[in-house]
Design a protein around this motif. Structure first.
Motif, PDB file in Angstrom:
ATOM      1  N   VAL A  20      20.400 -47.763  29.972  1.00 36.70           N
ATOM      2  CA  VAL A  20      21.095 -49.020  30.209  1.00 36.70           C
ATOM      3  C   VAL A  20      20.144 -49.942  30.963  1.00 36.70           C
ATOM      4  N   ARG A  68      20.832 -49.906  25.681  1.00 39.27           N
ATOM      5  CA  ARG A  68      22.061 -50.651  25.945  1.00 39.27           C
ATOM      6  C   ARG A  68      21.713 -51.757  26.943  1.00 39.27           C
ATOM      7  N   LEU A 120      22.572 -54.728  29.092  1.00 38.03           N
ATOM      8  CA  LEU A 120      23.732 -55.300  29.776  1.00 38.03           C
ATOM      9  C   LEU A 120      23.263 -56.514  30.576  1.00 38.03           C
ATOM     10  N   GLN A 168      21.863 -52.298  21.538  1.00 37.84           N
ATOM     11  CA  GLN A 168      23.251 -52.674  21.791  1.00 37.84           C
ATOM     12  C   GLN A 168      23.281 -53.687  22.931  1.00 37.84           C
ATOM     13  N   TYR A 186      25.662 -55.823  25.791  1.00 39.67           N
ATOM     14  CA  TYR A 186      26.897 -55.843  26.574  1.00 39.67           C
ATOM     15  C   TYR A 186      26.828 -57.040  27.519  1.00 39.67           C
ATOM     16  N   VAL A 191      30.011 -49.392  28.992  1.00 36.53           N
ATOM     17  CA  VAL A 191      28.896 -49.069  28.092  1.00 36.53           C
ATOM     18  C   VAL A 191      29.167 -47.797  27.295  1.00 36.53           C
TER      19      VAL A 191
END
Length: 759
Positions: free
Chosen positions: A155, A420, A422, A457, A459, A534
């Motif tokens: 993340v 991920r 964010l 991804q 977020y 997440v």
């Protein structure tokens, strides 16, 4: 009596979550997100409550299905799956009931069937081998080395210090560091071993004694136990018809090697009489790295560092010469060629060149015909670059919610890395992220480093400036900067309750004095919600990125190109008049306001037919919005698989026009706002009044002295691999691909939510 009291307490908490989902009054919305968090904390502190909570959630789900209360199905299903990921001691009957319920949801439209399918796949694996979801999640999130499950996740938390205060940045960093101090690789391996053995052995597992033994084991012995448990679980999960008895026998052998045969025999005779409440096995939060946003190149650099450990990284001036995980430098990917010595004329070929080889000759056994002395065929990327170790195991692994917007998977290639990303901030931060994503996609057309091996991804957690009493500009500026967050909360109610409510809690955390005592255990609410988001936010909503080409008044200045995600705002600059002394006073005050604009656009029609509209008008400003203000204006988003041809590429344009009218009192001037929807628009100033463009409400992305600009949907950059003929496609498919090149795919940026768009 104690059991019924605990079950009643859980039922009250679940009903509070349901009331929160239907709450419209501000009094009921003040603590949104806390009930879900406290519910999961109750079963985390006392794992024996997990079966009771699963039964309660199943009853509520079946009740919602019977009463057609669809707005609570996805939130309850996510809550149930989050419990099942961490729980042990869940009976096979509860697993089967949950799986049957998910299969019934497959008849519903999206997003219900999409979320249900994802849950059903996970449940099937967990029912066959309890503890698989926990083990795979910890291995991937903590980047533990395992040959049988090589997937890795990270993340990346990006915060722009220009948009978020320093106190918020430091508070978030301290909370992340405090939680991850205890998440060493050794601790995570102990959790995996303990959870797998308890999930398989049940009450026969002496959890306290097992954890004490693992705590005292050296690193080498711990790695041996960890690898043995992972091998047993993964081999069982990948078998087409797994044998529960054989799996239990293998794990009992590992358990006996840890505690000895006497402890194992005593456990089979009735468990541990001194163990009233077994200790809980925590699910560590994912590995989060904190980054301050600096420039649009930073995203690509951090993803490169994730794929290639820094100890092996050789950085050049612009990171163009990287050799990632065995990937040769870009110059080695260039077409391999040889100097042709023939003229290309058939009569000049040597004798026998056109004679076919014998059927048994080595030339016939080799694939394809090759022209001798000509250009060699370029090796296809998967065969040339990707080692066998990058291909994941054939079994199921964690799904990422379909295509992630970072390019289609290459045939035969399994991405084992998941990034991920964010971002925290407002619409300005999302605009900078879209700019960085566009730069990354353009770079991938040249280098092709990340696409074949990385799932990307996105977020988003909105962080808006706190409202200050007595300062009206700040209060009015806050909702304007949070339009995309408002839209996400409108289409996904669980996102609204869980993520959009984090902003006040983050500001409260920033106001609290930092705690220097890292020994005491705390419950980090913000980190827990980020972790939940997440992990469970697997359904992306795709947003169109728009490109704008800008022409300036100075002819020597080259045109500029940029992209925006949410808004383009046009203002009229102060007057610049010709040298002959022309003044607006000679023509009236109204002519001094605004500018004479020529507008040409394609009107968005339901029939998808192209209809060009041109107009000349005097206006004081324009706003081009990509995010609809309400659900009736039409979407700029769409499910990636089945997208309309033009709906997702529409802008909502508002023009503030100066209108002149005549009445008995004389001439009067007023302004009126006209709105229309379009995909492509061109605007030019016609009376030497210059324009100022502002992209995504960001003062740093402002262009002045503009005379003309053009806006259109940003096309997806075509990779160089896609430009060449794909050898696995048939002739018809290759011709179809050639025909579709004239109409490029739009570049869409996905933002993950819990359910996607709920119609």
């Amino acid at each position: 009596m104690e059991s019924s009291d605990a079950e009643l307490d859980l039922l009250r908490s679940v009903q509070a979550v349901l009331r929160e989902l239907g709450a419209q009054a501000p009094a009921l919305q003040s603590n949104q997100g806390m009930w879900r968090w406290s519910l999961h904390k109750k079963v985390e502190r006392d794992p024996q409550k997990s079966p009771a909570l699963v039964r309660i959630l199943l009853r509520e789900l079946e009740k919602a299905e019977n009463e057609d209360l669809r707005h609570i199905i996805i939130p309850l299903l996510h809550t149930l799956m989050y419990v099942l990921m961490k729980a042990t001691g869940i009976t096979e009957e509860l697993y089967q009931r949950t799986y049957t319920f998910c299969t019934r949801l497959l008849t519903l439209p999206t997003p219900y069937c999409t979320v249900a399918l994802d849950c059903a796949i996970r449940l099937k694996t967990e029912t066959a081998v309890p503890g698989t979801l926990y083990q795979r999640m910890v291995i991937a999130e903590q980047n533990l080395i395992s040959e049988l499950y090589p997937y890795q996740e990270r993340v990346f938390l990006f915060v722009d210090p220009e948009l978020v205060s320093a106190s918020v940045c430091s508070a978030l960093l301290l909370e992340i560091q405090a939680a991850q101090l205890q998440q060493t690789p050794e601790a995570c391996m102990r959790h995996v071993v303990s959870h797998a053995l308890q999930a398989a052995l049940g009450e026969a597992c002496h959890l306290a004694a097992l954890q004490k033994k693992l705590q005292a084991s050296p690193r080498r012995a711990l790695e041996r136990y960890f690898n043995a448990v992972v091998a047993a679980v993964e081999q069982m999960a990948n078998e087409p018809s797994p044998s529960r008895a054989g799996h239990l026998e293998r794990l009992e052998e590992i358990y006996c090697s840890l505690l000895g045969p006497l402890a194992a025999a005593r456990g089979r005779c009735g468990g541990d009489p001194l163990q009233d409440r077994p200790p809980s096995i925590p699910l560590p939060s994912p590995h989060i790295t904190f980054h301050l946003w600096t420039d649009k190149e930073q995203l690509w650099k951090e993803l490169v560092l994730f794929l290639r450990p820094q100890s092996y990284l050789r950085l050049s001036a612009d990171l163009e010469a990287l050799d990632l995980q065995g990937l040769p430098p870009d110059h080695e990917l260039a077409r391999v060629s040889m100097l042709s010595t023939d003229s290309g004329i058939e009569r000049d070929l040597p004798l026998g060149a056109d004679e076919p080889p014998a059927p048994s000759s080595p030339e016939m056994e080799r694939a394809g015909l090759q022209r001798k002395g000509g250009i060699k065929k370029r090796a296809w990327l998967p065969d040339l670059l990707l080692p066998d170790s990058w291909h994941g195991p054939p079994g199921l692994h964690r799904r990422t919610g379909g295509l992630s917007g970072d390019g289609e998977l290459l045939p035969g290639v399994s991405r084992v890395h998941t990034a991920r990303v964010l971002v925290l901030g407002d619409d300005r931060m999302l605009g900078r992220l879209a700019q960085a994503y566009h730069t990354l996609r353009k770079r991938e057309t040249q280098t092709f480093y990340l696409t074949p091996r990385l799932s990307l991804q996105f977020y988003y957690i909105p962080i808006l400036a706190p409202e200050v009493t007595g300062r009206e500009p700040t209060a009015s500026r806050q909702p304007e900067l949070g339009e995309l967050a408002t839209f996400l909360g409108r289409v996904d109610r669980w996102y609204q309750n869980t993520v959009n409510t984090l902003c006040p809690a983050i500001h409260k955390l920033a106001e609290m004095p930092p705690s220097l005592d890292t020994s005491r255990t705390v419950d980090p609410f913000i980190l827990d919600v980020i972790t939940y988001y997440v992990r469970m936010g697997t359904q992306p909503i795709y947003f169109q990125i728009f490109t704008v080409k800008i022409f300036f008044s100075e002819l020597s200045q080259d045109p500029a190109e940029d992209v925006f995600l949410t808004e383009l705002k046009v203002k009229i600059q102060d007057s610049k008049f010709p040298k002959d002394g022309f003044s607006p006073k000679k023509r009236g005050v109204a002519e001094g306001q605004g500018a004479e604009l020529f507008i040409c656009y394609e009107k968005a029609l339901l029939s998808h037919r192209a209809r060009e509209v041109t107009a000349s008008l005097r206006a004081t400003g324009l706003v081009l919005k990509a995010i609809p203000a309400n659900d009736t204006e039409g979407p700029t988003y769409f499910p990636h698989a089945a997208a309309p041809a033009t709906d997702h590429t529409c802008l909502n344009v508002s023009v503030t026009e100066v209108v002149k009218s005549s009445n008995l009192a004389g001439r009067s001037f007023s302004t009126v706002t006209n709105t229309f929807r379009t995909a492509n628009i061109q605007i030019q100033s016609q009376d030497q009044r210059l324009l100022t463009l502002s992209l995504d409400k960001d003062n740093q992305r402002t262009f002045k002295d503009v005379v003309r600009f053009e806006v259109a949907p940003c096309p997806e950059p075509c990779s160089r691999v896609q430009k060449s003929k794909a050898p696995w496609l048939s002739l018809y498919q290759q011709e179809e691909m050639e025909m579709t090149k004239a109409k490029p795919k739009p570049l869409l940026m996905p933002i993950n939510t819990f359910s996607g768009i709920v119609q």
